[in-house]
Design a protein around this motif. Structure first.
Motif, PDB file in Angstrom:
ATOM      1  N   MET A   1       0.830  -1.201   0.000  1.00  0.00           N
ATOM      2  CA  MET A   1       0.000   0.000   0.000  1.00  0.00           C
ATOM      3  C   MET A   1       0.869   1.257   0.000  1.00  0.00           C
ATOM      4  SD  MET A   1      -3.107  -0.723   2.678  1.00  0.00           S
ATOM      5  CE  MET A   1      -1.971  -0.891   4.072  1.00  0.00           C
ATOM      6  N   ARG A   2       0.343   2.299  -0.615  1.00  0.00           N
ATOM      7  CA  ARG A   2       0.944   3.629  -0.550  1.00  0.00           C
ATOM      8  C   ARG A   2      -0.036   4.529   0.207  1.00  0.00           C
ATOM      9  NH1 ARG A   2       2.067   2.053  -5.892  1.00  0.00           N
ATOM     10  NH2 ARG A   2       4.282   2.011  -6.429  1.00  0.00           N
ATOM     11  N   ILE A   3       0.315   4.853   1.421  1.00  0.00           N
ATOM     12  CA  ILE A   3      -0.572   5.654   2.264  1.00  0.00           C
ATOM     13  C   ILE A   3      -0.189   7.121   2.131  1.00  0.00           C
ATOM     14  CG2 ILE A   3      -1.355   6.088   4.622  1.00  0.00           C
ATOM     15  CD1 ILE A   3      -0.634   3.144   5.234  1.00  0.00           C
ATOM     16  N   ALA A   4      -1.131   7.921   1.688  1.00  0.00           N
ATOM     17  CA  ALA A   4      -0.898   9.346   1.494  1.00  0.00           C
ATOM     18  C   ALA A   4      -1.732  10.155   2.476  1.00  0.00           C
ATOM     19  CB  ALA A   4      -1.248   9.751   0.066  1.00  0.00           C
ATOM     20  N   ARG A   5      -1.247  11.344   2.754  1.00  0.00           N
ATOM     21  CA  ARG A   5      -2.020  12.321   3.531  1.00  0.00           C
ATOM     22  C   ARG A   5      -2.151  13.544   2.633  1.00  0.00           C
ATOM     23  NH1 ARG A   5       0.247  16.116   6.917  1.00  0.00           N
ATOM     24  NH2 ARG A   5      -1.194  17.163   8.336  1.00  0.00           N
ATOM     25  N   TYR A   6      -3.353  14.074   2.528  1.00  0.00           N
ATOM     26  CA  TYR A   6      -3.583  15.108   1.530  1.00  0.00           C
ATOM     27  C   TYR A   6      -4.681  16.071   1.977  1.00  0.00           C
ATOM     28  CZ  TYR A   6      -7.506  12.048   0.225  1.00  0.00           C
ATOM     29  OH  TYR A   6      -8.638  11.282   0.255  1.00  0.00           O
ATOM     30  N   ALA A  51       2.892  16.085   3.930  1.00  0.00           N
ATOM     31  CA  ALA A  51       3.755  15.085   4.573  1.00  0.00           C
ATOM     32  C   ALA A  51       2.860  13.935   5.023  1.00  0.00           C
ATOM     33  CB  ALA A  51       4.482  15.702   5.760  1.00  0.00           C
ATOM     34  N   PRO A  52       3.219  12.692   4.741  1.00  0.00           N
ATOM     35  CA  PRO A  52       2.282  11.577   4.936  1.00  0.00           C
ATOM     36  C   PRO A  52       1.965  11.259   6.387  1.00  0.00           C
ATOM     37  CG  PRO A  52       4.432  10.769   4.251  1.00  0.00           C
ATOM     38  CD  PRO A  52       4.474  12.262   4.115  1.00  0.00           C
ATOM     39  N   VAL A  53       2.676  11.896   7.312  1.00  0.00           N
ATOM     40  CA  VAL A  53       2.411  11.699   8.737  1.00  0.00           C
ATOM     41  C   VAL A  53       2.893  12.947   9.464  1.00  0.00           C
ATOM     42  CG1 VAL A  53       4.655  10.630   9.273  1.00  0.00           C
ATOM     43  CG2 VAL A  53       2.641   9.984  10.602  1.00  0.00           C
ATOM     44  N   VAL A  54       2.287  13.239  10.607  1.00  0.00           N
ATOM     45  CA  VAL A  54       2.751  14.339  11.462  1.00  0.00           C
ATOM     46  C   VAL A  54       3.416  13.702  12.677  1.00  0.00           C
ATOM     47  CG1 VAL A  54       2.112  16.387  12.776  1.00  0.00           C
ATOM     48  CG2 VAL A  54       0.895  15.831  10.664  1.00  0.00           C
ATOM     49  N   PRO A  55       4.741  13.610  12.684  1.00  0.00           N
ATOM     50  CA  PRO A  55       5.424  12.857  13.745  1.00  0.00           C
ATOM     51  C   PRO A  55       5.482  13.619  15.057  1.00  0.00           C
ATOM     52  CG  PRO A  55       7.021  13.813  12.232  1.00  0.00           C
ATOM     53  CD  PRO A  55       5.668  14.129  11.673  1.00  0.00           C
ATOM     54  N   GLY A  56       5.374  12.866  16.146  1.00  0.00           N
ATOM     55  CA  GLY A  56       5.638  13.460  17.449  1.00  0.00           C
ATOM     56  C   GLY A  56       7.095  13.834  17.587  1.00  0.00           C
ATOM     57  N   LYS A  57       7.953  13.018  16.971  1.00  0.00           N
ATOM     58  CA  LYS A  57       9.389  13.316  16.954  1.00  0.00           C
ATOM     59  C   LYS A  57      10.018  12.713  15.710  1.00  0.00           C
ATOM     60  CE  LYS A  57      10.395   9.552  20.272  1.00  0.00           C
ATOM     61  NZ  LYS A  57       8.997   9.366  20.765  1.00  0.00           N
ATOM     62  N   ILE A  58      11.078  13.365  15.262  1.00  0.00           N
ATOM     63  CA  ILE A  58      11.881  12.857  14.151  1.00  0.00           C
ATOM     64  C   ILE A  58      13.242  12.520  14.723  1.00  0.00           C
ATOM     65  CG2 ILE A  58      12.859  13.346  11.880  1.00  0.00           C
ATOM     66  CD1 ILE A  58      10.675  15.532  11.586  1.00  0.00           C
ATOM     67  N   VAL A  59      13.545  11.240  14.784  1.00  0.00           N
ATOM     68  CA  VAL A  59      14.830  10.774  15.307  1.00  0.00           C
ATOM     69  C   VAL A  59      15.747  10.531  14.111  1.00  0.00           C
ATOM     70  CG1 VAL A  59      16.012   9.112  16.775  1.00  0.00           C
ATOM     71  CG2 VAL A  59      13.586   9.625  17.177  1.00  0.00           C
ATOM     72  N   ALA A  60      16.842  11.252  14.057  1.00  0.00           N
ATOM     73  CA  ALA A  60      17.762  11.133  12.922  1.00  0.00           C
ATOM     74  C   ALA A  60      19.053  10.450  13.353  1.00  0.00           C
ATOM     75  CB  ALA A  60      18.046  12.513  12.333  1.00  0.00           C
TER      76      ALA A  60
END
Length: 254
Positions: A1-6, A51-60
């Motif tokens: 699946m390709r899950i998009a947010r739009y 952006a396909p998700v709104v993250p609580g945090k981005i861990v890089a």
């Protein structure tokens, strides 16, 4: 699946994207629950991809490709080198990357991003896949001069618009051998493969979840291959991950 947010007529929705047909089919609720189509479909050109998700945090993860560590003149870390990008840095596919007035060198960094699907704490490497919703592209935009000046990464990585993410989340994806490329104005600048990672995706989930709890929607930026370089106002930068798609953004003045 390709899950998009739009965004469709002022409302934000999740859907299943099908680039071949050019359509996105709306789903009920959020993708961390059961995915169920509502029957409503739109053409992709009729909606604005977010952006396909709104993250609580981005861990890089820093220096996770051996050749990138070498080009930066740094030793390969014995353990994954972690830092956080501000969630307010999130940017959409097609969004503008704003070149901050505080910096004189802004770099692209093409990366594979992991989207967490289930709460993960002290997860073993062998169980990591069960906690991942899917994968997407991220550009870990960096004010390189400020990174050198500050030593730590918060300011250099945290400016608004410095975390373009998308275009969608692919759930059926093998992260062990995927191409990761960056193009600037159509010219290839980075051309790597996830098999060159020091720590694999599943090892990263194990290590990070031993430090902090990962929640559904959190994003892990898994590191960049060699070839990082600077951007100028007006440049169009594209991150491509094989099997996922392309994330394109334009650099604009403050």
């Amino acid at each position: 699946m390709r899950i998009a947010r739009y965004e469709d007529k002022g409302r934000v929705r999740y859907g299943l994207a099908d680039p071949e047909s050019g359509k996105v089919r709306e789903i009920a609720g959020v993708p961390f629950d059961r995915v169920e189509a509502t029957g409503v479909a739109r053409r992709l050109e009729e909606v604005r991809l977010l952006a396909p998700v709104v993250p609580g945090k981005i861990v890089a993860v820093g220096l996770n490709y051996r050749d990138h560590a070498r080009e930066m003149g740094k030793k390969i870390p014995e353990e994954p080198l972690l830092f956080l990008k501000a969630s307010s840095a999130l940017n959409d596919p097609g969004g503008e990357i704003v070149y901050p007035s505080q910096s004189v060198r802004v770099d692209y960094e093409a990366e594979l991003a992991v989207v967490i699907g289930r709460t993960a704490k002290n997860v073993k490497e062998k169980d990591a896949a069960a906690h991942i919703l899917g994968y997407t592209c991220i550009n870990d935009v960096t004010a390189r001069d400020l990174q050198v000046k500050d030593v730590q990464y918060t300011r250099a990585k945290g400016f608004d618009t410095f975390a373009p993410l998308g275009p969608w989340i692919v759930t059926d994806f093998d992260p062990t051998e995927a191409s990761v490329r960056c193009l600037v104005n159509g010219e290839i600048r980075q051309d790597g493969n996830t098999r060159e990672m020091g720590a694999s995706v599943f090892r990263l989930v194990e290590f990070i979840s031993s430090v902090m709890t990962l929640f559904p929607g959190d994003v892990i930026a898994t590191g960049t291959p060699p070839g990082v370089g600077s951007l100028r106002v007006g440049d169009v930068v594209t991150v491509e991950v094989g099997g996922i798609g392309a994330l394109t953004n334009r650099v604009v003045a403050p």
